[in-house]
Design a protein around this motif. Structure first.
Motif, PDB file in Angstrom:
ATOM      1  N   VAL A   1       0.912  -1.260   0.122  1.00 48.69           N
ATOM      2  CA  VAL A   1       0.004   0.023   0.058  1.00 48.69           C
ATOM      3  C   VAL A   1       0.833   1.096   0.097  1.00 48.69           C
ATOM      4  N   VAL A   2       1.726   1.488   0.745  1.00 46.16           N
ATOM      5  CA  VAL A   2       2.653   2.447   0.808  1.00 46.16           C
ATOM      6  C   VAL A   2       3.644   2.748  -0.627  1.00 46.16           C
ATOM      7  N   ASN A   3       4.041   1.463  -1.030  1.00 43.57           N
ATOM      8  CA  ASN A   3       4.387   1.552  -2.509  1.00 43.57           C
ATOM      9  C   ASN A   3       3.646   2.300  -3.401  1.00 43.57           C
ATOM     10  N   PHE A   4       2.475   1.746  -3.528  1.00 45.90           N
ATOM     11  CA  PHE A   4       1.286   2.139  -4.256  1.00 45.90           C
ATOM     12  C   PHE A   4       1.283   3.519  -3.935  1.00 45.90           C
ATOM     13  N   LEU A   5       0.975   4.196  -2.899  1.00 48.26           N
ATOM     14  CA  LEU A   5       0.758   5.418  -2.749  1.00 48.26           C
ATOM     15  C   LEU A   5       1.766   6.424  -3.231  1.00 48.26           C
ATOM     16  N   ARG A   6       3.071   5.789  -2.877  1.00 48.50           N
ATOM     17  CA  ARG A   6       4.278   6.648  -3.366  1.00 48.50           C
ATOM     18  C   ARG A   6       4.246   6.685  -4.986  1.00 48.50           C
ATOM     19  N   GLY A   7       3.791   5.837  -5.595  1.00 49.38           N
ATOM     20  CA  GLY A   7       3.754   5.803  -7.057  1.00 49.38           C
ATOM     21  C   GLY A   7       2.644   6.571  -7.735  1.00 49.38           C
ATOM     22  N   TYR A   8       1.385   6.691  -6.856  1.00 47.71           N
ATOM     23  CA  TYR A   8       0.225   7.423  -7.155  1.00 47.71           C
ATOM     24  C   TYR A   8       0.617   8.745  -7.010  1.00 47.71           C
ATOM     25  N   TYR A   9       1.198   8.964  -6.096  1.00 45.57           N
ATOM     26  CA  TYR A   9       1.822  10.600  -5.678  1.00 45.57           C
ATOM     27  C   TYR A   9       2.631  10.875  -6.868  1.00 45.57           C
ATOM     28  N   ASP A  10       3.932  10.185  -7.312  1.00 43.10           N
ATOM     29  CA  ASP A  10       4.627  10.481  -8.323  1.00 43.10           C
ATOM     30  C   ASP A  10       3.790  11.021  -9.516  1.00 43.10           C
TER      31      ASP A  10
ATOM     32  N   PRO B   1      -3.880  10.507  -2.385  1.00 39.94           N
ATOM     33  CA  PRO B   1      -5.582  10.205  -2.710  1.00 39.94           C
ATOM     34  C   PRO B   1      -6.320  10.150  -1.396  1.00 39.94           C
ATOM     35  N   ALA B   2      -7.580  10.713  -1.504  1.00 40.01           N
ATOM     36  CA  ALA B   2      -8.563  10.436  -0.244  1.00 40.01           C
ATOM     37  C   ALA B   2      -8.945   8.856  -0.337  1.00 40.01           C
ATOM     38  N   VAL B   3      -9.332   8.724   0.886  1.00 40.75           N
ATOM     39  CA  VAL B   3      -9.785   7.063   1.101  1.00 40.75           C
ATOM     40  C   VAL B   3     -10.530   6.304   0.003  1.00 40.75           C
ATOM     41  N   ARG B   4     -11.359   6.899  -0.557  1.00 40.81           N
ATOM     42  CA  ARG B   4     -12.408   6.467  -1.600  1.00 40.81           C
ATOM     43  C   ARG B   4     -11.703   6.151  -3.026  1.00 40.81           C
ATOM     44  N   VAL B   5     -10.911   7.172  -3.147  1.00 40.62           N
ATOM     45  CA  VAL B   5     -10.201   7.341  -4.471  1.00 40.62           C
ATOM     46  C   VAL B   5      -8.737   6.073  -4.428  1.00 40.62           C
TER      47      VAL B   5
ATOM     48  N   PRO C   1       2.234  13.965   2.001  1.00 39.58           N
ATOM     49  CA  PRO C   1       1.408  15.076   2.489  1.00 39.58           C
ATOM     50  C   PRO C   1      -0.004  14.449   2.894  1.00 39.58           C
ATOM     51  N   LYS C   2      -0.664  15.099   3.978  1.00 35.76           N
ATOM     52  CA  LYS C   2      -1.952  14.502   4.171  1.00 35.76           C
ATOM     53  C   LYS C   2      -2.842  14.616   3.180  1.00 35.76           C
ATOM     54  N   PRO C   3      -3.537  13.460   3.007  1.00 36.94           N
ATOM     55  CA  PRO C   3      -4.493  13.520   1.697  1.00 36.94           C
ATOM     56  C   PRO C   3      -5.654  14.735   1.674  1.00 36.94           C
ATOM     57  N   THR C   4      -5.894  15.082   0.640  1.00 35.38           N
ATOM     58  CA  THR C   4      -7.229  16.167   0.722  1.00 35.38           C
ATOM     59  C   THR C   4      -8.266  15.556   0.905  1.00 35.38           C
ATOM     60  N   GLY C   5      -9.185  16.430   1.843  1.00 36.06           N
ATOM     61  CA  GLY C   5     -10.329  15.899   2.415  1.00 36.06           C
ATOM     62  C   GLY C   5     -10.181  15.415   3.777  1.00 36.06           C
ATOM     63  N   CYS C   6      -9.021  14.960   4.287  1.00 38.31           N
ATOM     64  CA  CYS C   6      -8.798  14.249   5.707  1.00 38.31           C
ATOM     65  C   CYS C   6      -8.732  15.403   6.549  1.00 38.31           C
TER      66      CYS C   6
END
Length: 110
Positions: free
Chosen positions: A47-56, A62-66, A104-109
């Motif tokens: 999940v952490v690596n997925f998030l870093r790739g998404y952010y790149d 991403p917010a939790v739904r996304v 950074p903290k996701p938008t909407g959190c």
């Protein structure tokens, strides 16, 4: 504020998020996870690596739904659901996982 890893202090904001994304590495992630009482397993790293790739790719955390939808697409429906993600990151998959990922903290959190 900051977090100390291997004798070096890295700057964090008042909520514990890394200030400089470029500072992030796996040792820092482990230290942030420890502060969050999260025991990192291969599933957590996925999940952490997925998030870093998404952010790149999108320059946004991403917010939790996304996050749930995107993980379901990439890693399969058994992982792309909030029950699974909350088991890994009980204090909010988007918020807690982004913190450990050095994002950074996701938008909407709140």
């Amino acid at each position: 504020m900051g977090i100390e890893v291997n004798g070096t202090t890295f700057e964090t904001d008042e909520e514990g998020y890394l200030v400089n994304l470029a500072d992030w590495n796996e040792d820092i992630a482990l230290e942030l996870a420890k502060a969050e009482n999260v025991e990192m397993t291969p599933s957590h790293w996925e999940v952490v690596n997925f998030l870093r790739g998404y952010y790149d790719e999108f320059q946004i955390a991403p917010a939790v739904r996304v996050l749930t939808k995107a993980i379901g697409k990439q890693l399969g429906p058994e992982k792309g659901n909030s029950k699974y993600l909350y088991e890994l990151f009980p204090y909010g998959p988007a918020k807690q996982a982004c913190k450990i990922a050095g994002l950074p903290k996701p938008t909407g959190c709140v």
